[in-house]
Enzyme design. Sequence first.
Site, PDB file in Angstrom:
ATOM      1  N   ASP A   1      -5.523   2.299  -3.611  1.00 28.26           N
ATOM      2  CA  ASP A   1      -6.660   1.964  -2.868  1.00 28.26           C
ATOM      3  C   ASP A   1      -6.967   3.420  -2.011  1.00 28.26           C
ATOM      4  OD1 ASP A   1      -4.688   1.861  -1.044  1.00 28.26           O
ATOM      5  OD2 ASP A   1      -5.457  -0.186  -0.017  1.00 28.26           O
TER       6      ASP A   1
ATOM      7  N   ASP B   1      -0.795   1.043  -4.691  1.00 25.66           N
ATOM      8  CA  ASP B   1      -1.994  -0.061  -4.988  1.00 25.66           C
ATOM      9  C   ASP B   1      -3.189   0.544  -5.389  1.00 25.66           C
ATOM     10  OD1 ASP B   1      -2.197   0.712  -2.490  1.00 25.66           O
ATOM     11  OD2 ASP B   1      -3.043  -1.453  -1.856  1.00 25.66           O
TER      12      ASP B   1
ATOM     13  N   ASP C   1      -1.985   6.019  -4.307  1.00 29.87           N
ATOM     14  CA  ASP C   1      -0.531   5.321  -3.405  1.00 29.87           C
ATOM     15  C   ASP C   1      -0.430   4.150  -4.600  1.00 29.87           C
ATOM     16  OD1 ASP C   1      -2.904   3.824  -2.888  1.00 29.87           O
ATOM     17  OD2 ASP C   1      -2.329   3.105  -1.019  1.00 29.87           O
TER      18      ASP C   1
ATOM     19  N   SER D   1       0.720  -1.102  -0.055  1.00 30.70           N
ATOM     20  CA  SER D   1       0.086   0.017   0.014  1.00 30.70           C
ATOM     21  C   SER D   1       0.826   1.438   0.031  1.00 30.70           C
ATOM     22  CB  SER D   1      -0.972   0.030   1.069  1.00 30.70           C
ATOM     23  OG  SER D   1      -1.931   0.952   1.074  1.00 30.70           O
TER      24      SER D   1
END
Length: 568
Positions: A302, A300, A298, A146
């Site tokens: 999310d 990923d 970010d 993340s």
Amino acid sequence: MDYKEKYESWLKDPALCEEGKAELSSIAGDEKAIEYRFGAQLEFGTAGMRGIIGYGTNMMNVYTVRRATQGLAEYVRSLGEAACRRGVAISFDTRRKSDEFAKAAAGVLAANGVRVWLYNDVHPVPMLSYAVRKLGAVAGIMITASHNPKEYNGYKVYGEDGAQMSPDATADVVKFISAIGDCFAVKEERNALIRRVPASVDKSYYKNLTKLSLSRRAVRKVGKDLKLVYTPVHGSGYVPVTTILKKLKINVSVVEEQVAKDPDFSTVEVPNPEFKETLSKGIALADKIHADAVFGTDPDSDRLGVAVKNEKGEFVALSGNQVGILLLDYILTRLKEEGKLPENGAVVKSFVTTGMAKAICDDFGVELLDVPVGFKFIGEKIKEFEADGSHTFLFGFEESCGYLRGTDGSRDKDAVVASMLFAELCCYYTYKQQTVYQHLMDIYAKYQYVLDRNVSIKFDGLNAMKEMNAVVDSLKSKSVEKFDIYNVVAVRDYSSAVRRLADGTEEKMDIPTSNAVYYELENGSFICVRPSGTEPKLKIYYSVKAKDEESAEKALERMRGAFEKMLK
């Protein structure tokens, strides 16, 4: 076997790759480094696992990934042949070794007779979440850490509903993992069970996202001329975010030097878009082209970070709470204007997320539900609503920049749909001849100002989690009546799901347990303390309600001083 013996056994094992041998040989004699790498097993919890990339039992490497995946494979096999045929979907982001770890996971599953749906290029969390449901898979794996620094990587696991795997299912997976003593014994196999995720899944995801559009007229009027700046911060959001904005015909300028899939995230200190510094290149571009808003995702994709111009024409970074407030107000406003606000509508947020959400939901006649920290609990509520028909899910959010609108796309936080909605929100208020910042101030004027501020205390070493939990545990036995000017109305102990009122009476809370202490203060303010589940940080949340920003800042200073004095 102690950590020194484990270290030696890894070095001597013929299955250890040359890179691993060189890395471990380089720390010979470094007692602290050896203990950190081998003094524990990288924990697999309700958020999967996350750690520093490197060799050792407490690190993220191909061997710990194989071990975790073997446990997951055995869990899937325990569900029967049909579950094995349904398979597991796997995706990865732009971090170092993400693709290698994804392929390793695929190989282990295939060796166990479990079908695999593997993306051939980076895809973000929300698209993996969607793919699990679209493909009818029994589980999903996302290789990512993340928003953590570049040294980290991680392994998230999803259930068949596309939400992060439930605590009960995770506990079953952990039992299988714990029974695996030798991670070098876990084998991979490349066979016909490994298939590519069809391109049609991506197309379907975008089609479903466009259905969530709320202001098509405003977009048609100003979308092509609007000046917005987007940065993927070297992550997996570039293709999906620009694709969905192009489909809606919303103009956006991209920070070109942050498009590259750079695993070192070399243009930022940390790839976390909630920090203004991470958005600095986007802000510089926005100043150059006279744009009004900057947003970034970010690695990923999310989490969504946003900066907008204030009344002085200067860019200010909005907190996750502020972006959540704007999106919540926008979604409810547009649904009401279109006559599409359902009578059983529900909004779900984590209990540490701003108290202002309640005032907004109450005004629109929408029920607000609090859940523990972790978007999987919002996913659990969606599943519950679908099962009993009690509510229609409208929006879910967390203060840590995580947002989800609707149920047709992801079941985890989705910065792609959040980017789309925020860009559309900018169109809507531009069409109404108002800036986003002006509207945020109008919200504060209508519902009273709420200042939300988070403080993180970093812990180091193998005992970091134990030490953080000890700090939280120590608060449970302390009696406190007030924090300076604010009286304590009740104390919530989330580890026992008990709410203790000021008069000494207790109430049970119908909520999953977690280690957190939450102080309810008069007028709706609160303080909460909990250890982070994804990084070694003790997190303290302050939420202060006051007549204006200046009053809130002064009140926060006094409240924080009183609390930190007790904490010491």
